[in-house]
Design a protein around this motif. Structure first.
Motif, PDB file in Angstrom:
ATOM      1  N   LYS A 146      51.271  57.762  18.304  1.00 32.16           N
ATOM      2  CA  LYS A 146      51.899  57.286  19.581  1.00 32.16           C
ATOM      3  C   LYS A 146      53.402  57.174  19.308  1.00 32.16           C
ATOM      4  O   LYS A 146      54.022  57.340  20.574  1.00 32.16           O
ATOM      5  N   ARG A 147      53.674  58.466  18.583  1.00 31.78           N
ATOM      6  CA  ARG A 147      55.572  58.104  17.969  1.00 31.78           C
ATOM      7  C   ARG A 147      55.544  60.165  18.817  1.00 31.78           C
ATOM      8  O   ARG A 147      56.591  59.647  19.629  1.00 31.78           O
ATOM      9  N   GLN A 148      54.773  60.410  19.306  1.00 33.32           N
ATOM     10  CA  GLN A 148      54.466  62.228  19.417  1.00 33.32           C
ATOM     11  C   GLN A 148      54.356  62.094  21.157  1.00 33.32           C
ATOM     12  O   GLN A 148      55.544  62.467  21.892  1.00 33.32           O
ATOM     13  N   MET A 151      57.947  60.146  22.501  1.00 33.53           N
ATOM     14  CA  MET A 151      58.857  61.313  21.936  1.00 33.53           C
ATOM     15  C   MET A 151      58.811  62.551  23.365  1.00 33.53           C
ATOM     16  O   MET A 151      60.212  62.848  23.823  1.00 33.53           O
ATOM     17  N   GLN A 169      64.505  57.498  23.011  1.00 35.17           N
ATOM     18  CA  GLN A 169      63.493  57.758  21.803  1.00 35.17           C
ATOM     19  C   GLN A 169      63.715  56.788  20.348  1.00 35.17           C
ATOM     20  O   GLN A 169      62.795  56.652  19.821  1.00 35.17           O
ATOM     21  N   VAL A 173      60.805  54.417  18.435  1.00 38.06           N
ATOM     22  CA  VAL A 173      60.130  54.734  17.466  1.00 38.06           C
ATOM     23  C   VAL A 173      60.910  54.041  16.631  1.00 38.06           C
ATOM     24  O   VAL A 173      59.149  53.562  15.627  1.00 38.06           O
ATOM     25  N   GLU A 174      61.827  53.129  16.225  1.00 39.26           N
ATOM     26  CA  GLU A 174      62.186  52.466  15.527  1.00 39.26           C
ATOM     27  C   GLU A 174      61.253  50.874  16.135  1.00 39.26           C
ATOM     28  O   GLU A 174      60.382  50.244  15.151  1.00 39.26           O
ATOM     29  N   MET A 176      58.178  50.855  16.930  1.00 36.93           N
ATOM     30  CA  MET A 176      56.775  51.375  16.419  1.00 36.93           C
ATOM     31  C   MET A 176      56.276  51.731  15.486  1.00 36.93           C
ATOM     32  O   MET A 176      55.751  51.029  14.612  1.00 36.93           O
ATOM     33  N   SER A 177      57.993  51.856  14.374  1.00 41.01           N
ATOM     34  CA  SER A 177      57.967  51.785  12.318  1.00 41.01           C
ATOM     35  C   SER A 177      58.091  50.885  12.146  1.00 41.01           C
ATOM     36  O   SER A 177      57.658  50.656  11.112  1.00 41.01           O
TER      37      SER A 177
END
Length: 263
Positions: A146-148, A151, A169, A173-174, A176-177
């Motif tokens: 999901k992160r890729q 991006m 981006q 990502v933040e 999802m982290s």
């Protein structure tokens, strides 16, 4: 019924405007937009089930009926009888269906980067890896990458030299982290089950704004929305990518205010 919904509500007695980010965007991507719109509207912004920090129930199928019911439940929870709906991309399908099913609850419909259902399915053909369209396998691959995917999505949907890409981006990502969702495969698989009639029959005034430099929509003629909503008003933002409400925030807010009669 769709799960736990995360939302922000600016409150007050101004006309309610209900909006939702287009994943992998989350509420945080909309901070400045919410601030600007809140000068004239009571802004309610929520993460769609399966996106951001709205965690879907096991029984939620990401379909039109379930999502339309979810929107109605959120409005009931907040004691809001009528709203201005402002949805983007594939979420526009849900907005169109909601406006059709609950005409008295939508005064105006504002869409962003939303063509007809046929246009969105054509968009899926060019942009979504086939593996993500397969039940179970798609969910596994989507969850692991999901992160890729996020991006890559911002690189695909924003102009090459966009000033927004790095920040968008990072924010995605933040989220999802910290456990945020991006259930893209489930949303894509549900889209193929949508019936064209579920998006037709909207009676309220409709405005659709779109960026003309969104590479993901390089094969899309946004005028195809007029096949679904013949009376819709379309505004193009030259040089703008997939997020006209964020990339051209001032123009978007001004157009929304003019459209609903705030100016």
């Amino acid at each position: 019924s769709a799960g736990a919904l995360r939302y922000v509500d600016t409150g007050g007695d101004k006309p309610p405007l209900l909006t939702t980010p287009d994943g992998p965007c989350v509420i945080e991507h909309y901070r400045e937009l919410i601030r600007d719109l809140s000068e004239d509207f009571r802004v309610i912004c929520f993460d769609m089930p399966g996106m951001g920090f709205s965690f879907p129930a096991w029984r939620y199928d990401f379909g039109v009926k379930a999502t339309t019911d979810c929107i109605a439940e959120l409005m009931d929870h907040l004691c809001v009888s009528q709203v201005i709906l402002a949805f983007t991309c594939a979420n526009g399908l849900f907005a169109m269906n909601f406006a059709k099913q609950y005409p008295a609850r939508v005064s105006h419909l504002i869409l962003g980067q939303t063509p007809s259902l046929a246009g969105l399915l054509n968009w899926k053909h060019y942009n979504i890896p086939k593996l993500l369209t397969l039940p179970v396998a798609g969910q596994i691959v989507g969850g692991l990458s999901k992160r890729q995917l996020a991006m890559k999505w911002f690189s695909l949907s924003l102009p090459r030299e966009s000033e927004f890409k790095a920040a968008f981006q990072h924010q995605a990502v933040e989220a999802m982290s910290h456990g945020g969702c991006f259930c893209l495969p489930s949303l894509v698989q549900a889209a193929v089950r949508v019936d064209d009639e579920e998006t037709k029959g909207v009676q309220c005034p409709v405005l659709m704004v779109y960026g003309d430099t969104d590479f993901s929509h390089r094969h899309t003629d946004f005028n195809c929305l007029l096949e679904t909503i013949p009376e819709a008003k379309l505004i193009a933002y030259p040089g703008c990518g997939h997020f006209p409400n964020l990339e051209r925030r001032a123009d978007y807010v001004a157009d929304v205010k003019q459209f609903v009669g705030c100016n």
